[in-house]
Design an enzyme around this catalytic site. Structure first.
Site, mmCIF file in Angstrom:
data_model
loop_
_atom_site.group_PDB
_atom_site.id
_atom_site.type_symbol
_atom_site.label_atom_id
_atom_site.label_comp_id
_atom_site.label_asym_id
_atom_site.label_seq_id
_atom_site.Cartn_x
_atom_site.Cartn_y
_atom_site.Cartn_z
ATOM 1 C CG HIS A 203 -2.130 -1.263 1.400
ATOM 2 N ND1 HIS A 203 -3.291 -1.266 1.045
ATOM 3 C CD2 HIS A 203 -1.736 -2.983 1.661
ATOM 4 C CE1 HIS A 203 -3.748 -1.800 0.646
ATOM 5 N NE2 HIS A 203 -3.195 -2.569 1.132
ATOM 6 C CG ASP B 163 0.168 9.378 1.550
ATOM 7 O OD1 ASP B 163 0.159 7.925 1.885
ATOM 8 O OD2 ASP B 163 -0.313 10.063 1.798
HETATM 9 P P1 ADP Z 1 -2.685 6.327 5.628
HETATM 10 O O1 ADP Z 1 -3.481 5.222 5.621
HETATM 11 O O2 ADP Z 1 -1.489 6.824 5.213
HETATM 12 O O3 ADP Z 1 -3.819 7.036 7.001
HETATM 13 P P2 ADP Z 1 -5.024 7.446 3.951
HETATM 14 O O4 ADP Z 1 -4.853 8.963 3.002
HETATM 15 O O5 ADP Z 1 -4.687 6.103 2.237
HETATM 16 O O6 ADP Z 1 -4.334 7.395 4.403
HETATM 17 O O7 ADP Z 1 -5.972 7.011 4.572
HETATM 18 C C1 ADP Z 1 -6.719 7.590 5.639
HETATM 19 C C2 ADP Z 1 -7.787 6.414 6.079
HETATM 20 O O8 ADP Z 1 -8.856 7.265 7.053
HETATM 21 C C3 ADP Z 1 -9.254 7.438 5.415
HETATM 22 O O9 ADP Z 1 -10.320 6.295 4.650
HETATM 23 C C4 ADP Z 1 -9.726 8.477 6.205
HETATM 24 O O10 ADP Z 1 -11.244 8.786 5.826
HETATM 25 C C5 ADP Z 1 -9.623 7.816 7.188
HETATM 26 N N1 ADP Z 1 -9.030 8.749 8.874
HETATM 27 C C6 ADP Z 1 -8.097 9.781 8.354
HETATM 28 N N2 ADP Z 1 -8.704 10.218 9.483
HETATM 29 C C7 ADP Z 1 -9.120 10.182 10.365
HETATM 30 C C8 ADP Z 1 -10.364 10.212 11.517
HETATM 31 N N3 ADP Z 1 -9.712 11.260 12.111
HETATM 32 N N4 ADP Z 1 -10.985 9.956 11.713
HETATM 33 C C9 ADP Z 1 -11.375 8.594 10.932
HETATM 34 N N5 ADP Z 1 -11.031 8.547 10.137
HETATM 35 C C10 ADP Z 1 -9.883 8.974 9.787
HETATM 36 O O1 F6P Z 2 -1.187 2.962 4.494
HETATM 37 C C1 F6P Z 2 -0.217 2.130 5.262
HETATM 38 C C2 F6P Z 2 -0.794 1.878 6.318
HETATM 39 O O2 F6P Z 2 0.249 1.595 7.015
HETATM 40 C C3 F6P Z 2 -2.060 1.280 5.992
HETATM 41 O O3 F6P Z 2 -0.920 -0.296 6.394
HETATM 42 C C4 F6P Z 2 -2.314 1.538 7.581
HETATM 43 O O4 F6P Z 2 -4.355 1.577 7.009
HETATM 44 C C5 F6P Z 2 -2.709 2.941 8.161
HETATM 45 O O5 F6P Z 2 -0.786 3.429 7.435
HETATM 46 C C6 F6P Z 2 -2.291 3.274 9.653
HETATM 47 O O6 F6P Z 2 -1.399 2.705 10.098
HETATM 48 P P1 F6P Z 2 -1.528 2.227 12.056
HETATM 49 O O7 F6P Z 2 -2.232 0.748 11.247
HETATM 50 O O8 F6P Z 2 0.659 1.423 11.626
HETATM 51 O O9 F6P Z 2 -1.943 2.807 12.278
#
Ligand code: ADP
Ligand code: F6P
Length: 496
Positions: free
Chosen positions: A162, A370
Site C-alpha cells: 500500500h 504517499d
Molecule cells: P494512510 O493510509 O496513510 O492513513 P489514507 O489517506 O490513504 O492515508 O487513508 C486514511 C484513511 O483514514 C481514510 O479512509 C480516512 O477517511 C481515514 N481517516 C483519516 N482521519 C480520520 C479521522 N480523524 N477519523 C476517522 N477516519 C479517519
Molecule cells: O497505508 C499505510 C498504513 O500503514 C496502512 O497499512 C494503515 O492502514 C495505515 O497506514 C495506518 O497505520 P497504522 O496501522 O500503523 O495505524
C-alpha cells in the site's frame, strides 16, 4: 476452526480495542488507508481476516464483523516495540517515504520482524482451506509470502504493497535487503500502487538476487512471479451516497455556521504522520496570513490530524511541533471567537467525515510522499454537486490518477502558497470541470474495480472474483493500463 477460501492477512484487523468512557471495551473501525480500502470490499464475504487486534498479550477471540471472520494474532510488548514500532515503522516506513525522516537499523528489530512474520504465516496457514487464495497486505509482512509458500505450497498467494516502493539507491541501504526481496517473491503476484514501484522492484531483484526480471515477470525457483501496478481506491458510490444524505448535508451546513460562516473553508484530514506534509502546509498558510493574501475574517483552515504510532519518537516530535505551530498561528492571527485554524485530533465516524468533505471549498492534500492517499479520493467522491477544489501533492500516488487536481510540490513553499491561492480563487466553472472529470474517473476506478483487477490476475480461474464482487460479470474484468481481456486469461498485470 473455521477454514476459508479467501484469507486476507494484514498487520491490523479492521477493528480496534479502545476503552469507552465508562471503562468498557468497544470495537470500532480503525483510521488508515488499508482498512478503509479492504473493509467495504470484504464485507459480507465468507473470508477470514488475519491481523493484530491492537493490544498486547493473548489474542482475543473476536466476533465476525459483517460476516468476515476475524482471526487475531497476538503480539507481546516486545513484538509491538521491535516489529510494529521498530522495523515496520522506524526502518521501512521512513525509508519507503523518501527517507524524509532518518530510518533506523537495529538487529533486534530484524529478529522481531522475522518472528512476527512467522507467527502471522502460521495463523494464515491454519485458516486457509486447501487451494485457498491468501492475500498478504503491506510492508509489515514482507517475509510472509515466502514463509507461507514453504508451509503450504498448495495456496495461491498475493502480496500488495500500500505504500511506495523506493528507488534502488534507498532500498540498498537495508542491511537485510536480500531476505526482504526473497520473502516477497514467495507470492504469485506482487501488486504496487504505481508503475514506477514495480520497476524499482524488478531492478532490485535483478541487482540483489541476480534473477531474470522485467517490470512484469520474475523467474524464481522454477516459478514465474508476476508484478504490476494496481492503484487502490475507495467505495466511491458509498461515499457519494453518504454525502448526499439529508442529515449529512444538514450537518455540513451547521458546521459552516459553527465555523462563523466564512467565505472559504480549507480542509486537511491526515493521520499525524511526517509524510503528510502538515508542517509545510501550516508554514504556507501562516505566510499567506502574514502577507494578507488570506484573511481570518473570510477564510478558515480545518486541520484534522488523528494521532498515529504515538510511542514512536519521530511521531511524538512531529505532534509537538504541529501543536506548537497551530498555537502560534492562532495566537498571532486569530481573533476572539475566530481562530485561524480549527485543529481536531479526534477520530470521526464516516458521516462526520462526509460532512467535513461537503463543507470544504478547498481540500488540501499535500503529502511529501504517499503510496496513494485515499482521503483525496474520498473528498472527490463526496462532492456530489461537482464543486470543490482539490489541492494535491505531486508526490501522492493519487496524483497519477487525479491529474485535474490543482497539483503542487509541497517542498516548494512559494509553489504551495500559489497553488493554495489558485484553488481558493479558481473560477467556479474551472472547479466544476475538474471535479466532474475526477468524479467520473473514480466512479469507474473504485475499490471493486481494484479488487477485480488484482484478484482476477491472481486467481486466474476467476470464481473468487465473482464471489467477492457481487453482481460482476467476471468475463468483463480489465486490468488497469491494459486492453480489455478476460479475467481468466490475464497474462501481464502491470499497468506499465
Ligand atoms: P494512510 O493510509 O496513510 O492513513 P489514507 O489517506 O490513504 O492515508 O487513508 C486514511 C484513511 O483514514 C481514510 O479512509 C480516512 O477517511 C481515514 N481517516 C483519516 N482521519 C480520520 C479521522 N480523524 N477519523 C476517522 N477516519 C479517519
Ligand atoms: O497505508 C499505510 C498504513 O500503514 C496502512 O497499512 C494503515 O492502514 C495505515 O497506514 C495506518 O497505520 P497504522 O496501522 O500503523 O495505524
Amino acid at each position: 476452526m473455521r477454514h476459508s477460501s479467501l484469507v486476507v492477512v494484514a498487520n491490523r484487523l479492521p477493528i480496534d480495542d479502545s476503552i469507552a468512557p465508562d471503562g468498557a471495551c468497544e470495537w470500532r473501525r480503525t483510521p488508515g488507508g488499508l482498512v478503509s480500502a479492504l473493509h467495504p470490499l470484504l464485507r459480507h464475504t465468507p473470508a477470514t481476516w488475519v491481523g493484530w487486534a491492537g493490544g498486547t498479550g493473548p489474542a482475543p477471540t473476536l466476533p465476525d464483523v459483517d460476516g468476515v471472520h476475524m482471526r487475531a494474532v497476538p503480539l507481546t510488548a516486545e513484538d509491538l516495540r521491535d516489529h510494529y514500532e521498530g522495523f515496520a515503522n522506524s526502518t521501512l516506513w521512513p525509508l519507503y517515504h523518501d527517507a524524509v525522516e532518518q530510518p533506523e537499523h537495529h538487529r533486534r528489530w530484524w529478529e522481531a520482524y522475522q518472528r512476527v512474520n512467522r507467527r502471522f504465516a502460521e495463523a494464515a496457514a491454519e485458516v486457509a482451506e486447501p487451494g485457498a487464495v491468501v492475500w498478504v497486505q503491506d510492508y509489515h509482512l514482507h517475509l510472509l509470502p515466502g514463509l507461507l509458500r514453504a508451509m503450504r505450497p498448495d495456496l495461491r498467494i498475493g502480496f500488495f504493497l500500500h505504500v511506495p516502493f523506493p528507488p534502488p539507491e534507498l532500498f540498498m541501504q537495508l542491511p537485510r535487503r536480500a531476505e526482504l526481496l526473497r520473502g516477497m517473491l514467495g507470492a504469485d503476484l506482487i501488486g504496487f500502487q504505481r508503475v514506477q514501484a514495480a520497476h524499482n522492484f524488478a531492478q532490485l531483484v535483478a541487482k540483489v538476487l541476480s534473477l531474470p526480471a522485467t517490470d512484469r515477470r520474475i523467474g524464481v525457483d522454477g516459478r514465474v512471479v508476476r508484478i504490476g501496478a494496481f492503484p487502490v481506491s475507495i467505495d466511491t458510490a458509498e461515499m457519494a451516497a453518504l454525502a448526499a444524505r439529508p442529515d449529512v448535508a444538514a450537518r455540513a451546513q451547521r458546521l459552516r455556521q459553527d465555523l462563523g460562516r466564512p467565505e472559504r473553508v480549507i480542509l486537511s484530514v491526515d493521520r499525524m504522520d511526517y509524510t503528510k506534509g502538515i508542517e509545510q502546509r501550516l508554514k504556507a498558510y501562516s505566510e499567506l496570513l502574514a502577507s494578507g493574501h488570506v484573511k481570518v475574517r473570510d477564510t478558515v483552515l480545518v486541520q484534522v490530524a488523528v494521532p498515529s504510532r504515538e510511542r514512536v519518537g519521530q511521531y511524538q516530535i512531529l505532534r509537538e511541533r504541529v501543536e506548537r505551530e497551530v498555537g502560534r498561528i492562532n495566537g498571532e492571527f486569530g481573533r476572539v471567537g475566530e481562530p485561524a485554524i480549527h485543529y481536531l485530533t479526534q477520530p470521526f465516524d464516516r458521516a462526520e467525515l462526509a460532512a467535513l468533505y461537503r463543507v470544504a471549498d478547498v481540500m488540501a492534500v499535500t503529502p511529501l510522499r504517499d503510496g496513494m492517499n485515499l482521503v483525496a479520493k474520498e473528498y472527490v467522491a463526496a462532492r456530489v454537486d461537482d464543486t470543490g477544489a482539490l489541492l494535491l501533492s505531486e508526490f501522492a500516488g493519487t496524483a497519477a490518477e487525479l491529474s485535474q487536481a490543482y497539483l503542487v510540490n509541497p517542498h516548494d513553499l512559494e509553489g504551495l502558497k500559489e497553488g493554495l491561492l489558485a484553488a481558493l480563487h479558481a473560477a467556479p466553472a474551472d472547479v466544476s470541470r475538474r471535479m466532474r472529470a475526477m468524479r467520473a474517473h473514480l466512479h469507474e476506478h473504485d475499490i471493486r474495480a481494484w479488487a477485480r483487477s488484482y484478484l482476477s490476475a491472481l486467481d486466474e480461474t476467476g470464481p473468487l472474483v465473482r464471489r467477492l464482487v457481487s453482481g460482476t460479470d467476471a468475463a468483463s474484468i480489465t486490468v488497469p493500463g491494459q486492453p480489455d481481456r478476460s479475467a481468466t486469461r490475464v497474462e501481464h498485470p502491470s499497468g506499465g
